[in-house]
Design an enzyme around this catalytic site. Structure first.
Site, mmCIF file in Angstrom:
data_model
loop_
_atom_site.group_PDB
_atom_site.id
_atom_site.type_symbol
_atom_site.label_atom_id
_atom_site.label_comp_id
_atom_site.label_asym_id
_atom_site.label_seq_id
_atom_site.Cartn_x
_atom_site.Cartn_y
_atom_site.Cartn_z
ATOM 1 N N HIS A 75 40.412 45.737 36.099
ATOM 2 C CA HIS A 75 40.180 44.563 36.947
ATOM 3 C C HIS A 75 39.157 43.624 36.294
ATOM 4 C CE1 HIS A 75 39.952 42.298 40.677
ATOM 5 N NE2 HIS A 75 38.658 42.507 40.755
ATOM 6 N N ASP A 78 40.723 41.816 33.441
ATOM 7 C CA ASP A 78 41.632 40.808 33.992
ATOM 8 C C ASP A 78 40.849 39.574 34.430
ATOM 9 O OD1 ASP A 78 44.251 39.917 34.928
ATOM 10 O OD2 ASP A 78 43.514 40.318 36.950
#
Length: 108
Positions: A75, A78
Site C-alpha cells: 500500500h 502504491d
C-alpha cells in the site's frame, strides 16, 4: 527505526504530496499560479522525504534485513507511485492552464 513506522511515514508523505499536487491544480484553474507553485514546492519536499524513506528501506533490505511483504508495505509503495504520477501530471496541467490564460489574454 521500526519498519511499520517507516511504512506509515511513507504513506503519510506520499498522501500529502498527492493532496498538495491536486491543490496546485485547483489554484492554477483559478489563475493563482504563485499559490500553485508554493503547493508544488511543498509537494516536492514531501516526495523527497518519501524517497528517503523508500531508499532507507531498500538499503536495509540490501544489507540483509529481511522484510515480509505485507499489504501495508505494498500500500505504501502504491501511494508513492501514485503521488509521483499525480505530481508529474499536475505540473503538466499547470502548463496547460498557463497557456490557456496566455491565449485568452491575447484574444482579449
Amino acid at each position: 527505526m521500526d519498519l511499520e513506522q517507516d511504512i506509515l511515514n511513507l504513506i503519510t508523505c506520499s498522501g500529502e504530496a498527492t493532496s498538495l499536487s491536486i491543490e496546485a491544480i485547483e489554484y492554477a484553474r483559478s489563475n493563482e499560479f504563485e499559490k500553485a507553485e508554493e503547493c508544488f514546492e511543498e509537494a516536492d519536499e514531501k516526495l523527497i522525504m518519501a524517497h528517503k524513506i523508500q531508499t532507507s528501506l531498500l538499503h536495509r533490505e540490501a544489507g540483509g534485513e529481511n522484510f515480509s511483504i505485507s499489504i501495508l508495505l505494498v500500500h505504501a509503495q502504491d501511494h508513492l507511485m501514485n503521488a509521483i504520477t499525480i505530481n508529474t501530471l499536475a505540473k503538466e496541467f499547470i502548463k496547460v492552464y498557463k497557456e490557456l490564460r496566455s491565449l485568452k489574454e491575447k484574444g482579449d
